[in-house]
Design an enzyme around this catalytic site. Structure first.
Site, PDB file in Angstrom:
ATOM      1  N   ILE A   1       1.141   8.498   4.929  1.00 37.79           N
ATOM      2  CA  ILE A   1       1.869   7.334   4.407  1.00 37.79           C
ATOM      3  C   ILE A   1       1.133   6.092   4.891  1.00 37.79           C
ATOM      4  CG2 ILE A   1       4.057   6.102   4.351  1.00 37.79           C
ATOM      5  CD1 ILE A   1       5.473   8.685   5.111  1.00 37.79           C
ATOM      6  N   LYS A   2       0.658   5.284   3.950  1.00 40.10           N
ATOM      7  CA  LYS A   2      -0.094   4.100   4.375  1.00 40.10           C
ATOM      8  C   LYS A   2       0.900   2.965   4.619  1.00 40.10           C
ATOM      9  CE  LYS A   2      -4.240   1.447   3.389  1.00 40.10           C
ATOM     10  NZ  LYS A   2      -4.791   1.562   4.737  1.00 40.10           N
ATOM     11  N   CYS A   3       1.489   2.988   5.808  1.00 32.17           N
ATOM     12  CA  CYS A   3       2.494   1.973   6.146  1.00 32.17           C
ATOM     13  C   CYS A   3       1.994   1.120   7.307  1.00 32.17           C
ATOM     14  CB  CYS A   3       3.834   2.635   6.496  1.00 32.17           C
ATOM     15  SG  CYS A   3       3.786   3.734   7.899  1.00 32.17           S
TER      16      CYS A   3
ATOM     17  N   TYR B   1      -0.276   1.229  11.924  1.00 30.15           N
ATOM     18  CA  TYR B   1      -1.409   0.486  12.492  1.00 30.15           C
ATOM     19  C   TYR B   1      -1.138   0.015  13.916  1.00 30.15           C
ATOM     20  CZ  TYR B   1      -3.688   1.478   8.252  1.00 30.15           C
ATOM     21  OH  TYR B   1      -4.276   2.191   7.248  1.00 30.15           O
TER      22      TYR B   1
END
Ligand code: PMP
Length: 306
Positions: free
Chosen positions: A154-156, A160
């Site tokens: 999931i690129k959330c 980061y």
């Protein structure tokens, strides 16, 4: 490098200063946003700007929204034409980086599904000089978060935090970037890029169940390698294989293709950028501008499609 004067906010072009979110939004309070970073490239010969792999990025944004249970309150496909409008409105005729983000708006708790807002922003961003010199990496003492905890797939934005811890430490310790091992102690990825090794004449990359983002550049690099007859192997990668590799590079939409010349101070191969890395990097640079590989359908023209 600063963000261009216009930003798309929920479908409207608004000036930079008006593209704001509320401090009480779940996006602000809990980091509840999903996003894509992609690039567009100027082709001077054709007088045209092309967005690279736009449909793939839109598809992954929709997947991230689905997996994080954001309500489908808008059609992600509509962000494509809105992005092209934005690039034309900002009159971009240069290599640029684009950020598309969908986030939880309103003032709900972290389990709500909406309201969902989105923005698209662009900024001119030239290629890193490190594409030529290569980078020196350190294996981080921070572990890549697991699919069972904070899925890297999931690129959330919240993922980061893990990337920041690793990169900050690596920079503080005098390296150019970090490499993260997954919860099984196997090679995962960099804080913002996927990893490739050249070993025994093959291109090796961690498979997509290694706790990594399903990187679009990873897919591009595998296609480019296969096109020139390089055998590509997706598998579990040990830490010591990093040191034993003849060549290595990291790749991502923002990072592009960055050679890695040493890991933990151990030189890879002869410590210089290797021939396979150079060739694949050159293939990538010509594919993104449309000087080659047009048959792949990776480019969306910006001005020509007006
Ligand atoms: N892994 C991570 C953790 C990243 O942040 C990125 C950059 N988005 C990548 C890999 C590369 O992904 P892509 O090629 O889709 O940009």
């Amino acid at each position: 490098m600063s963000t261009e004067p216009l930003i798309v906010l929920n479908g409207d072009l608004v000036p930079y200063g008006q593209a704001t979110a509320h401090v009480m939004s779940p996006a602000m309070r809990y980091g509840l946003n999903v996003f894509e970073g992609l690039r567009a490239y100027w082709n001077a010969g054709e007088n045209e700007l092309h967005v690279f792999r736009l449909q793939d990025h839109l598809g992954r944004l929709a997947q991230s929204m689905k997996l994080l249970r954001f309500a489908p309150t808008f059609n992600v496909a509509e962000l494509g034409p809105q992005l092209l409008d934005l690039l034309r409105a900002n009159e971009i005729k240069d290599a640029c980086h684009i950020r598309m983000s969908a986030y939880l708006d309103g003032d709900g708790e972290h389990h709500v599904s909406g309201p969902v807002s989105y923005f698209i922003a662009s900024r001119v961003q030239p290629r890193s000089e490190k594409a030529v010199t290569g980078i020196r990496c350190a294996v981080s003492s921070w572990v890549r978060m697991a699919d069972s905890a904070m899925p890297p797939r999931i690129k959330c934005g919240a993922n980061y935090v893990n990337a920041r811890l690793a990169r900050f430490q690596a920079l503080h310790d005098g390296y150019d970037d970090a490499l993260l091992l997954n919860e099984h102690g196997k090679v995962g990825e960099g804080p913002g890029a996927c990893v490739f090794l050249v070993r025994h004449g093959q291109l090796v990359t961690p498979d997509i169940t290694s706790g990594i983002l399903e990187s679009i550049t990873r897919d591009t690099m595998m296609a480019l390698a296969r096109d020139v007859g390089i055998n590509v192997v997706e598998r579990t990668v040990d830490r010591t294989e990093l040191y034993a590799a003849n060549e290595m590079f990291v790749a991502g939409s923002a990072a592009e293709v960055l050679p890695v010349v040493s890991v933990d101070g151990i030189e890879l191969g002869d410590g210089r950028v290797g021939p396979a890395t150079k060739a694949l990097q050159a293939a990538y640079f010509s594919a993104v501008t449309g000087d080659s590989h047009r048959d792949k359908g990776w480019l969306t023209p910006v001005y020509g499609s007006a």
